[in-house]
Design a protein around this motif. Sequence first.
Motif, mmCIF file in Angstrom:
data_model
loop_
_atom_site.group_PDB
_atom_site.id
_atom_site.type_symbol
_atom_site.label_atom_id
_atom_site.label_comp_id
_atom_site.label_asym_id
_atom_site.label_seq_id
_atom_site.Cartn_x
_atom_site.Cartn_y
_atom_site.Cartn_z
ATOM 1 N N ARG A 123 69.301 -19.241 72.773
ATOM 2 C CA ARG A 123 69.210 -20.554 73.284
ATOM 3 C C ARG A 123 68.426 -20.531 71.466
ATOM 4 N NH1 ARG A 123 71.696 -22.927 76.514
ATOM 5 N NH2 ARG A 123 71.920 -20.693 76.538
ATOM 6 N N THR A 151 70.671 -25.562 73.907
ATOM 7 C CA THR A 151 71.307 -24.731 72.154
ATOM 8 C C THR A 151 72.125 -24.823 71.102
ATOM 9 O OG1 THR A 151 71.905 -22.027 71.748
ATOM 10 C CG2 THR A 151 73.413 -23.736 73.582
ATOM 11 N N GLY A 152 72.157 -24.330 69.912
ATOM 12 C CA GLY A 152 72.906 -25.278 68.998
ATOM 13 C C GLY A 152 72.668 -26.739 68.822
ATOM 14 N N ASN A 157 68.338 -23.120 67.917
ATOM 15 C CA ASN A 157 68.688 -24.586 67.455
ATOM 16 C C ASN A 157 68.009 -24.745 66.181
ATOM 17 O OD1 ASN A 157 69.234 -26.587 70.311
ATOM 18 N ND2 ASN A 157 67.496 -24.361 70.856
ATOM 19 N N TYR A 210 76.522 -16.209 70.596
ATOM 20 C CA TYR A 210 75.933 -15.587 71.196
ATOM 21 C C TYR A 210 75.156 -16.895 72.827
ATOM 22 C CZ TYR A 210 75.840 -12.079 68.171
ATOM 23 O OH TYR A 210 76.234 -11.167 67.660
ATOM 24 N N PRO A 211 76.122 -16.892 73.195
ATOM 25 C CA PRO A 211 75.709 -18.072 74.398
ATOM 26 C C PRO A 211 74.292 -18.144 75.272
ATOM 27 C CG PRO A 211 77.642 -17.479 74.685
ATOM 28 C CD PRO A 211 77.434 -17.037 73.436
ATOM 29 N N ALA A 212 74.208 -17.300 75.351
ATOM 30 C CA ALA A 212 73.068 -16.508 76.492
ATOM 31 C C ALA A 212 71.783 -16.583 75.332
ATOM 32 C CB ALA A 212 73.067 -14.840 77.156
ATOM 33 N N ALA A 257 75.139 -19.992 67.482
ATOM 34 C CA ALA A 257 74.983 -20.818 68.744
ATOM 35 C C ALA A 257 75.846 -20.292 69.559
ATOM 36 C CB ALA A 257 73.996 -21.958 68.637
ATOM 37 N N ARG A 258 76.781 -20.459 68.511
ATOM 38 C CA ARG A 258 78.490 -20.374 69.260
ATOM 39 C C ARG A 258 78.980 -19.125 69.251
ATOM 40 N NH1 ARG A 258 81.736 -25.042 68.804
ATOM 41 N NH2 ARG A 258 83.482 -23.769 70.078
#
Length: 248
Positions: free
Chosen positions: A195, A236-237, A197, A191-193, A188-189
Amino acid sequence: MHFLAVLGRARFPGMTTTLITGANRGLGLETARLVEVGHTVYLGARDARRGEEAAGRVGAHPLLIDVTGDASVQAAAKLVRDQVGHLDVLVNNAGIIGPVRPAGQITAADMLTVYDTNVFGVVRVMHAFLPLLQAGPAPVVVNVSSGLGSLAVTADPESHASVVPVWVPGLAYNSGKAALNMVTAQYARAYPAVRINAVDPGHTATDFNGHTGAQSVEEGAEIIVRMAVLGPDGPTGGFFAAGGPVPW
Ligand SMILES: NC(=O)c1ccc[n+]([C@@H]2O[C@H](COP(=O)([O-])OP(=O)(O)OC[C@H]3O[C@@H](n4cnc5c(N)ncnc54)[C@H](OP(=O)(O)O)[C@@H]3O)[C@@H](O)[C@H]2O)c1
């Protein structure tokens, strides 16, 4: 909320391509009901016959994929790339419980077996499918984890009842899900684009636990589906169960 209620939130009905690993039975098969809101679902199975039978039952496309095999995962990614060109939603659901024995009787070989499916399997699939996810407009990944992988819950027995009502020790399975949680957070960190989880479906009656789980597959799959239909502004994350965030 009932499973079918969240299905109505699908983002791009008729245009969403979704892959679910380990979807020929249990929670994965229930999640494949995303076809009912117009997702094109690739129903991942490591056995061709079981995959075809299950896909036929729900109107999905069978996809042969054994998450422990590099060649199998790469062949599956090639097929989706050739047929669709991208992937919108990836549900990393395939999982095994492994040996259930006291910690002192678990060997490194036992750990490797469980991690090969539950942790390295997810990395294999992510490595092969991330380019396809990035080729789509609003990619989503759901990693099916477990509250048993929560370090916070494990360190605080008093929280077991409220967060993980049926908490059981398990050196290989529980630590593997904890590793999957960090794998989720790291992707998640990076690939911020996308989502990305982790979810805890809760103790659900499937073959996994000899159908001793308290919940139905409809109830267990609800959080998987809810996080699979996230829009681009969704979280996300994170680590989520039906009742809200799960402590890491
Ligand atoms: N049930 C629960 O109470 C519960 C609670 C928390 C989390 N979870 C998680 O939820 C996920 C699904 O569990 P479930 O209860 O639905 O279990 P299940 O009924 O035992 O189904 C597991 C699925 O994973 C597949 N699978 C296993 N190894 C695989 C591999 N190497 N490659 C591809 N597919 C593979 C199985 O395929 P085959 O049919 O070929 O074996 C099956 O389709 C797992 O990640 C589990 O850890 C379950």
